[in-house]
Design a protein around this motif. Structure first.
Motif, PDB file in Angstrom:
ATOM      1  N   GLN A  24       0.821  -1.197   0.000  1.00  0.00           N
ATOM      2  CA  GLN A  24       0.000   0.000   0.000  1.00  0.00           C
ATOM      3  C   GLN A  24       0.864   1.260   0.000  1.00  0.00           C
ATOM      4  N   PRO A  25       0.607   2.200  -0.914  1.00  0.00           N
ATOM      5  CA  PRO A  25       1.325   3.476  -0.883  1.00  0.00           C
ATOM      6  C   PRO A  25       1.100   4.213   0.432  1.00  0.00           C
ATOM      7  N   HIS A  26       1.960   5.158   0.706  1.00  0.00           N
ATOM      8  CA  HIS A  26       1.945   5.898   1.973  1.00  0.00           C
ATOM      9  C   HIS A  26       0.612   6.596   2.200  1.00  0.00           C
ATOM     10  N   VAL A  27       0.077   6.445   3.411  1.00  0.00           N
ATOM     11  CA  VAL A  27      -1.147   7.144   3.805  1.00  0.00           C
ATOM     12  C   VAL A  27      -0.755   8.499   4.387  1.00  0.00           C
ATOM     13  N   PRO A  28      -1.381   9.581   3.934  1.00  0.00           N
ATOM     14  CA  PRO A  28      -1.012  10.918   4.430  1.00  0.00           C
ATOM     15  C   PRO A  28      -1.112  11.021   5.942  1.00  0.00           C
ATOM     16  N   GLY A  29      -0.208  11.799   6.511  1.00  0.00           N
ATOM     17  CA  GLY A  29      -0.170  11.966   7.957  1.00  0.00           C
ATOM     18  C   GLY A  29      -1.448  12.540   8.524  1.00  0.00           C
ATOM     19  N   GLY A 294      -7.140   3.928  -3.209  1.00  0.00           N
ATOM     20  CA  GLY A 294      -7.536   2.974  -4.232  1.00  0.00           C
ATOM     21  C   GLY A 294      -6.936   1.600  -4.007  1.00  0.00           C
ATOM     22  N   TRP A 295      -5.739   1.568  -3.440  1.00  0.00           N
ATOM     23  CA  TRP A 295      -5.079   0.292  -3.150  1.00  0.00           C
ATOM     24  C   TRP A 295      -5.945  -0.541  -2.193  1.00  0.00           C
ATOM     25  N   LEU A 296      -6.495   0.110  -1.168  1.00  0.00           N
ATOM     26  CA  LEU A 296      -7.361  -0.603  -0.231  1.00  0.00           C
ATOM     27  C   LEU A 296      -8.575  -1.176  -0.946  1.00  0.00           C
ATOM     28  N   VAL A 297      -9.188  -0.396  -1.822  1.00  0.00           N
ATOM     29  CA  VAL A 297     -10.379  -0.854  -2.538  1.00  0.00           C
ATOM     30  C   VAL A 297     -10.060  -2.104  -3.353  1.00  0.00           C
ATOM     31  N   ASN A 298      -8.969  -2.076  -4.100  1.00  0.00           N
ATOM     32  CA  ASN A 298      -8.588  -3.253  -4.887  1.00  0.00           C
ATOM     33  C   ASN A 298      -8.204  -4.431  -3.988  1.00  0.00           C
ATOM     34  N   ASP A 299      -7.550  -4.136  -2.894  1.00  0.00           N
ATOM     35  CA  ASP A 299      -7.113  -5.197  -1.988  1.00  0.00           C
ATOM     36  C   ASP A 299      -8.310  -5.922  -1.363  1.00  0.00           C
ATOM     37  N   ARG A 300      -9.400  -5.202  -1.134  1.00  0.00           N
ATOM     38  CA  ARG A 300     -10.593  -5.778  -0.500  1.00  0.00           C
ATOM     39  C   ARG A 300     -11.718  -6.019  -1.512  1.00  0.00           C
TER      40      ARG A 300
END
Length: 308
Positions: A24-29, A294-300
């Motif tokens: 997963q790419p970096h999640v903003p702080g 978007g990575w989370l959406v594809n992952d789940r």
């Protein structure tokens, strides 16, 4: 990694399902801090958003109906909403709560203005005159946003200092600057952009920025906001096919990413320009890529599709 499938007849590359990034790419702080401050976690927020759909078959039915009207797979709408509530604000437990919150927000007096200057007066400044011929709401408001970025953002103009912030946060979010609202977590400027498409497809009255109360009523009401969510996703799919030569309709992670970051036409043009340069260097084109959201959406995706 999956490879792209190319339709030579239309010269459009179908972006396959799945993520381009293994991790997963970096999640903003800011998203992390907001979640921690609420005593929650991304996983807990995801589960809460998931349960909202899982428990409310009427909501799922509405999503399916709206998706059909806009010619998109309903998974794009589910992905965008779940992603927003995972990384932005918590979902409410019941759809009815969104209706209650909508009514509560509309007890406020809402004005679109900055430092005593109304949006209507501001948009009469000569810098915006080049946008006046734009007839479609998306083109008009995109032009105005571009003028803001180039001529006003972070600058002093006619003796007035303007913040180094987004146009939407400065003029169109008077209640909580920088925040998005409702089931679709949409900001008013995005709704104004999509007004003509929603009016044409769903038959709703066109939004007028001089009636901010009605704009907020639209984005806060779950029934009214769903077509706007679908319109944003439809615009992204159309833009990437027409401008960058990519069909992203099979990849909800990409459409969710664009729902999150906005400006699909500008991003499609940037990708098309990059890929033209890559072609000239003899390199393979770069596919559209998902961000953390978007990575989370594809992952789940398998789990999310069960909701439909």
């Amino acid at each position: 990694m999956l490879t792209a499938l190319t339709s030579t007849a239309m010269a459009v590359t179908v972006v396959p399902e799945g993520n381009r990034f293994e991790k997963q790419p970096h999640v903003p702080g800011a998203s992390t801090r907001r979640t921690q401050a609420g005593g929650s976690s991304f996983e807990a927020k995801y589960r809460k958003a998931y349960r909202l759909f899982e428990k409310d078959k009427e909501l799922v039915s509405k999503v399916r109906s709206v998706a059909r009207s806009y010619g998109i797979d309903p998974i794009h709408i589910v992905g965008a909403i779940v992603g927003e509530h995972t990384y932005n604000v918590d979902a409410y437990d019941r759809l009815q709560t969104y209706y209650v919150k909508a009514a509560a927000y509309l007890t406020n007096t809402i004005n679109f203005s900055y430092a005593g200057e109304s949006a209507e007066t501001f948009l009469q400044r000569p810098q915006f005159s080049k946008c006046d011929p734009k007839e479609d709401s998306y083109d008009l408001w995109t032009c105005r946003e571009q003028v803001w970025n180039s001529a006003f953002k972070g600058k002093s103009v006619d003796g007035k200092k303007f913040p180094n912030d987004r146009f939407s946060a400065t003029f169109f979010q008077p209640l909580y600057a920088g925040q998005t609202f409702g089931l679709g977590q949409m900001n008013p400027l995005t709704a104004l952009q999509m007004s003509d498409m929603v009016s044409a497809i769903s038959g709703y009255p066109k939004l007028d920025y001089r009636e901010p109360q009605k704009v907020y009523e639209t984005i806060m009401d779950p029934d009214r906001t769903l077509p706007y969510v679908a319109a944003v996703l439809r615009k992204s799919i159309d833009a990437y096919k027409a401008i960058a030569g990519f069909d992203i309709s099979k990849n909800p992670g990409i459409t969710s990413t664009l729902y999150n970051v906005g400006n699909p036409e500008a991003r499609a043009r940037a990708l098309a320009h990059e890929n033209q340069e890559r072609k000239e260097r003899g390199e393979a084109p770069r596919l559209p890529e998902e961000n953390y959201y978007g990575w989370l959406v594809n992952d789940r995706i398998a789990e999310l599709e069960k909701l439909l």
